[in-house]
Design a protein around this motif. Structure first.
Motif, PDB file in Angstrom:
ATOM      1  N   PHE B 249       0.831  -1.201   0.000  1.00 48.52           N
ATOM      2  CA  PHE B 249       0.000   0.000   0.000  1.00 48.52           C
ATOM      3  C   PHE B 249       0.868   1.255   0.000  1.00 48.52           C
ATOM      4  N   ILE B 250       1.862   1.292   0.919  1.00 48.81           N
ATOM      5  CA  ILE B 250       2.722   2.468   1.065  1.00 48.81           C
ATOM      6  C   ILE B 250       3.499   2.757  -0.221  1.00 48.81           C
ATOM      7  N   SER B 251       4.098   1.708  -0.801  1.00 46.01           N
ATOM      8  CA  SER B 251       4.973   1.962  -1.943  1.00 46.01           C
ATOM      9  C   SER B 251       4.173   2.399  -3.167  1.00 46.01           C
ATOM     10  N   ILE B 252       3.055   1.745  -3.408  1.00 41.87           N
ATOM     11  CA  ILE B 252       2.282   2.137  -4.595  1.00 41.87           C
ATOM     12  C   ILE B 252       1.700   3.527  -4.415  1.00 41.87           C
ATOM     13  N   THR B 253       1.241   3.813  -3.198  1.00 38.67           N
ATOM     14  CA  THR B 253       0.773   5.165  -2.918  1.00 38.67           C
ATOM     15  C   THR B 253       1.885   6.170  -3.208  1.00 38.67           C
ATOM     16  N   SER B 254       3.087   5.875  -2.710  1.00 42.50           N
ATOM     17  CA  SER B 254       4.196   6.811  -2.888  1.00 42.50           C
ATOM     18  C   SER B 254       4.478   7.064  -4.363  1.00 42.50           C
ATOM     19  N   VAL B 255       4.570   5.968  -5.117  1.00 38.84           N
ATOM     20  CA  VAL B 255       4.913   6.097  -6.533  1.00 38.84           C
ATOM     21  C   VAL B 255       3.869   6.939  -7.255  1.00 38.84           C
ATOM     22  N   VAL B 256       2.608   6.647  -6.981  1.00 35.47           N
ATOM     23  CA  VAL B 256       1.534   7.339  -7.684  1.00 35.47           C
ATOM     24  C   VAL B 256       1.440   8.796  -7.234  1.00 35.47           C
ATOM     25  N   VAL B 257       1.585   9.014  -5.919  1.00 32.11           N
ATOM     26  CA  VAL B 257       1.515  10.379  -5.395  1.00 32.11           C
ATOM     27  C   VAL B 257       2.684  11.217  -5.924  1.00 32.11           C
ATOM     28  N   GLY B 258       3.829  10.550  -6.152  1.00 30.48           N
ATOM     29  CA  GLY B 258       4.973  11.267  -6.697  1.00 30.48           C
ATOM     30  C   GLY B 258       4.794  11.695  -8.139  1.00 30.48           C
ATOM     31  N   GLY B 259       3.770  11.162  -8.806  1.00 29.52           N
ATOM     32  CA  GLY B 259       3.492  11.617 -10.156  1.00 29.52           C
ATOM     33  C   GLY B 259       3.861  10.633 -11.255  1.00 29.52           C
ATOM     34  N   VAL B 260       4.131   9.367 -10.896  1.00 31.55           N
ATOM     35  CA  VAL B 260       4.355   8.352 -11.924  1.00 31.55           C
ATOM     36  C   VAL B 260       2.984   7.855 -12.361  1.00 31.55           C
ATOM     37  N   ALA B 261       2.712   7.977 -13.676  1.00 31.91           N
ATOM     38  CA  ALA B 261       1.379   7.607 -14.144  1.00 31.91           C
ATOM     39  C   ALA B 261       1.227   6.098 -14.188  1.00 31.91           C
ATOM     40  N   LEU B 262       0.057   5.607 -13.681  1.00 31.35           N
ATOM     41  CA  LEU B 262      -0.217   4.170 -13.696  1.00 31.35           C
ATOM     42  C   LEU B 262      -0.280   3.613 -15.110  1.00 31.35           C
ATOM     43  N   TRP B 263      -0.486   4.469 -16.084  1.00 37.47           N
ATOM     44  CA  TRP B 263      -0.626   4.002 -17.472  1.00 37.47           C
ATOM     45  C   TRP B 263       0.726   3.719 -18.078  1.00 37.47           C
ATOM     46  N   LEU B 291      -2.133  13.942  15.721  1.00 37.92           N
ATOM     47  CA  LEU B 291      -3.290  13.214  15.196  1.00 37.92           C
ATOM     48  C   LEU B 291      -3.080  11.712  15.419  1.00 37.92           C
ATOM     49  N   PRO B 292      -4.145  10.980  15.676  1.00 36.29           N
ATOM     50  CA  PRO B 292      -3.988   9.540  15.906  1.00 36.29           C
ATOM     51  C   PRO B 292      -3.468   8.839  14.657  1.00 36.29           C
ATOM     52  N   ASP B 293      -2.638   7.818  14.842  1.00 40.18           N
ATOM     53  CA  ASP B 293      -1.985   7.206  13.684  1.00 40.18           C
ATOM     54  C   ASP B 293      -2.900   6.287  12.885  1.00 40.18           C
ATOM     55  N   PHE B 294      -4.076   5.941  13.437  1.00 47.16           N
ATOM     56  CA  PHE B 294      -4.934   5.065  12.643  1.00 47.16           C
ATOM     57  C   PHE B 294      -5.531   5.785  11.432  1.00 47.16           C
ATOM     58  N   LEU B 295      -5.404   7.120  11.399  1.00 44.77           N
ATOM     59  CA  LEU B 295      -5.925   7.855  10.251  1.00 44.77           C
ATOM     60  C   LEU B 295      -5.059   7.684   9.008  1.00 44.77           C
ATOM     61  N   GLN B 296      -3.825   7.171   9.226  1.00 33.42           N
ATOM     62  CA  GLN B 296      -2.861   7.178   8.131  1.00 33.42           C
ATOM     63  C   GLN B 296      -3.317   6.403   6.899  1.00 33.42           C
ATOM     64  N   ASP B 297      -3.776   5.172   7.096  1.00 30.43           N
ATOM     65  CA  ASP B 297      -4.154   4.377   5.933  1.00 30.43           C
ATOM     66  C   ASP B 297      -5.314   5.008   5.170  1.00 30.43           C
ATOM     67  N   GLY B 298      -6.253   5.555   5.912  1.00 35.29           N
ATOM     68  CA  GLY B 298      -7.378   6.214   5.266  1.00 35.29           C
ATOM     69  C   GLY B 298      -6.928   7.429   4.471  1.00 35.29           C
ATOM     70  N   MET B 299      -6.070   8.245   5.093  1.00 34.89           N
ATOM     71  CA  MET B 299      -5.524   9.428   4.427  1.00 34.89           C
ATOM     72  C   MET B 299      -4.811   9.034   3.139  1.00 34.89           C
ATOM     73  N   LEU B 300      -3.945   8.008   3.257  1.00 38.53           N
ATOM     74  CA  LEU B 300      -3.172   7.575   2.089  1.00 38.53           C
ATOM     75  C   LEU B 300      -4.102   7.056   0.999  1.00 38.53           C
ATOM     76  N   GLY B 301      -5.160   6.361   1.411  1.00 38.39           N
ATOM     77  CA  GLY B 301      -6.122   5.850   0.434  1.00 38.39           C
ATOM     78  C   GLY B 301      -6.741   6.976  -0.374  1.00 38.39           C
ATOM     79  N   LEU B 302      -7.173   8.025   0.330  1.00 41.96           N
ATOM     80  CA  LEU B 302      -7.780   9.157  -0.370  1.00 41.96           C
ATOM     81  C   LEU B 302      -6.748   9.864  -1.239  1.00 41.96           C
ATOM     82  N   LEU B 303      -5.516   9.948  -0.711  1.00 43.30           N
ATOM     83  CA  LEU B 303      -4.441  10.625  -1.427  1.00 43.30           C
ATOM     84  C   LEU B 303      -4.137   9.929  -2.752  1.00 43.30           C
TER      85      LEU B 303
END
Lengths: 313, 321
Positions: B249-263, B291-303
């Protein structure tokens, strides 16, 4: 008799061969009581696989199913006391709504389903951790028995879960074979471009497929939490892989369009028999993941319709 | 000025601006965020994740996806510990052999991944997901669910030996990121990844052995996952079958958030570096500002949804699955 004509029949032939094979090696296996218990135990997994079938049938995937079930076990445990029987409604609505969200993100925002459902799964995981305070929760045993005891009891020698499974299977079969929605999903799975070109509202039907998947994952989570009389944010981990395997070995390929919920029923039974035989041969539950990973690769390789994939990405 | 505001420029610079904006935001809420100690903490948390993310970047640039990282990292981390202990238990006594051995193992897992994907013609997300499950299963099998510990001061120097406040492993990771950039920009293989990602049929028509490039991509990714596995052990001093948990989850989020297109075809290593920093700054910042750390996965999901939406050119695609 070439392979192409044999292919639709492979799942149930596999099942029978497996049952006979295990039955010969383990004489206790074929006793009705054992078979019924085996079938009863696999029901939460079956319900999740049933939902996944809809997502895969249209050529998508729902990787949020496991996180969804996790979250629902927590929701059910937390709100059972205050909502009573209505907690079931809340769970199903929550699953339906979050599935709809996955579908919306996939179809309207053009995010591939494996990413969108992974992201929605992340949201579910957060909610589960937040609601549970990252602890394992217990249900009030008396209240659970009064309200949901019928789910896990027995009628004669038949576990009640099997009736639930049969009911949901009948409902899904009805949706698949006898409703416009079912026909539309078949059209989308068989060829999305053609379905859109013939005026079908592809977006809406795809969103509904993900919503059904979410709702059934929620039912699976609810049943699981009732069975265990509690919930936790990671309690249903380990469901996703066998659920996907069940759909694929049942004969619904990753490319969608053929197969269906009846195939998933057979696929789930195959998974159940594989599991039981692994236990018999001394493969522990924690190690089964490896076997199922390999079965998954074999199942995809056998079922996938390569004419639909111009380039395999 | 109008030419500056093109889509390409926005995509290129947006992640960097987001990163700077986040740092300013968290510092404004809690000045303790902007301290060298905290930055070192972020860097340590980000180091293994960066290796995984760089590995998967090669794959995503090709337009494929690799979901096997949790299993690969878990298995390599566990087997690294075993190999390390079997070959002496200290770097000086010959246990360094474990490092090339495990990198080779990573390459091998990647090779299997690539072969299953290319030879059996299975979509990469499913092939790699299955291989990942097999990897986790194998890790459980060899450990029996136990934790394997490594207690070697020389090896742990990766974490404990600090230069200018940052542990040695940060410099190792930086060097490997440079290496990855070199592979991406200055080798035929790197160019070929972009050729495949930009348009597979065109690449094939111009004589490129697309299947080989794909397999090589997965091998390369596997090596980087193995590095992540080793770093994970260096960081924690131990390994278990779940050492790779949450990396997918973390790595794919990072790559995509960094601007690498999934296509495929767009973005590269630097986008991934920025993406990993964004994700880790968010994780760290949320803790720093209370902020509580359980928000992280949700935040990353939306991001990640937001990032894919912003980086997708809606005019150029008709439908997605």
């Amino acid at each position: 008799m070439d392979l192409q004509r044999l292919k639709p029949h492979l799942p149930w032939i596999t099942l029978i061969v497996l049952v006979v094979f295990v039955g010969i090696t383990d004489s206790n296996f074929l006793k009705p009581a054992n078979l019924l218990e085996l079938a009863g135990d696999i029901v939460p997994l079956f319900i999740m696989a049933l939902g996944l079938t809809f997502a895969i049938y249209i050529g998508g995937i729902d990787l949020s199913a496991q996180s969804m079930a996790n979250m629902i076990t927590v929701v059910a445990s937390v709100y059972l006391a205050s909502l009573g029987l209505w907690v079931a409604v809340l769970c199903v609505l929550l699953g339906f709504g979050l599935g709809l969200l996955s579908g919306f993100v996939t179809t309207r925002l053009f995010v591939p389903s494996f990413i969108s459902t992974l992201a929605v799964g992340g949201v579910c995981f957060s909610v589960a951790q937040w609601l549970s305070g990252n602890r394992a929760l217990n249900m009030d045993a008396e209240q659970r028995n009064a309200l949901f005891g019928w789910m896990i009891g027995r009628t004669g020698i038949i576990p009640n879960e099997l009736f639930i499974a049969a009911g949901l299977l009948a409902l899904c079969l009805f949706i698949e074979r006898r409703t416009t929605l079912g026909r539309a999903l078949k059209a989308v799975g068989a060829g999305e471009m053609a379905a859109a070109a013939s005026g079908l509202n592809v977006t809406r039907y795809k969103m509904l497929a993900f919503a059904i998947s979410g709702a059934l994952a929620a039912v699976a989570g609810l049943l699981f939490s009732v069975k265990l009389s509690g919930g936790a944010p990671t309690i249903a981990n380990g469901f996703l892989l066998p659920a996907i395997v069940a759909v694929l070995v049942g004969g619904t390929p990753l490319t969608g369009g053929v197969g269906g919920v009846l195939n998933t029923a057979i696929g789930t039974l195959i998974v159940a028999v594989i599991r039981a035989s692994m236990l018999y041969f001394g493969v522990q539950a924690t190690q089964q993941q490896m076997v199922f990973g390999l079965v998954l690769i074999a199942a995809i390789a056998l079922t996938i319709d390569r004419s639909k994939l111009r380039t395999v990405k | 000025m109008k030419r500056l505001m093109t889509r390409e420029n926005a995509i290129r610079w947006a992640p960097m601006l987001v990163l700077i904006g986040l740092v300013i935001l968290f510092t404004a809420i809690n000045p303790a965020f902007l301290s060298q100690r905290n930055f070192a903490r972020i860097a340590i948390a980000a180091a293994p994740a960066l290796m995984v993310a760089i590995g998967v970047t090669f794959i995503i640039v090709m337009g494929s996806i690799d979901l096997s990282m949790e299993g690969t990292v878990g298995l390599t981390a566990v087997l690294f510990c075993f190999a390390f202990l079997a070959t002496g238990g200290t770097l000086a006594a010959g246990a360094w052999v474990a490092i090339p051995l495990i990198l080779l193992l990573g390459a091998l897992i990647g090779l299997v991944n690539g072969l299953v994907h290319v030879r059996l013609r299975i979509p990469s997300f499913m092939a790699s997901l299955a291989i990942g499950f097999v990897g986790t299963g194998a890790a459980v099998l060899v450990t029996g669910g136990d934790i394997v510990k490594i207690d070697d001061d020389t090896f742990r120097a990766l974490l404990t030996w600090r230069i200018a406040g940052f542990p040695l492993m940060i410099y190792v990771v930086a060097a490997l990121a440079l290496l990855a950039w070199f592979i991406q920009s200055h080798t035929t293989l790197g160019r070929n990844f972009y050729a495949v990602g930009g348009g597979e049929e065109l690449a094939h028509a111009s004589g490129l052995n697309v299947r080989r490039v794909r397999i090589m991509g997965f091998v390369l990714a596997g090596v980087f996952y193995a590095v992540a596995g080793i770093l994970q052990v260096a960081k924690l001093g131990q390994a278990e079958s779940v050492s790779g948990a949450n990396f997918m989850f973390i790595s794919i989020t990072s790559v995509v958030v960094g601007g690498v297109a999934l296509w495929g075809g767009i973005g590269g290593i630097w986008n991934t570096v920025v993406g990993v920093l964004i994700v880790n700054v968010i994780n760290n910042g949320m803790v720093v500002i209370g902020l509580p750390d359980f928000l992280q996965d949700g935040m990353l999901g939306l991001l990640v949804i937001l990032a894919v939406v912003l980086s997708t050119d809606r005019r150029s695609i008709s439908f997605v699955k």
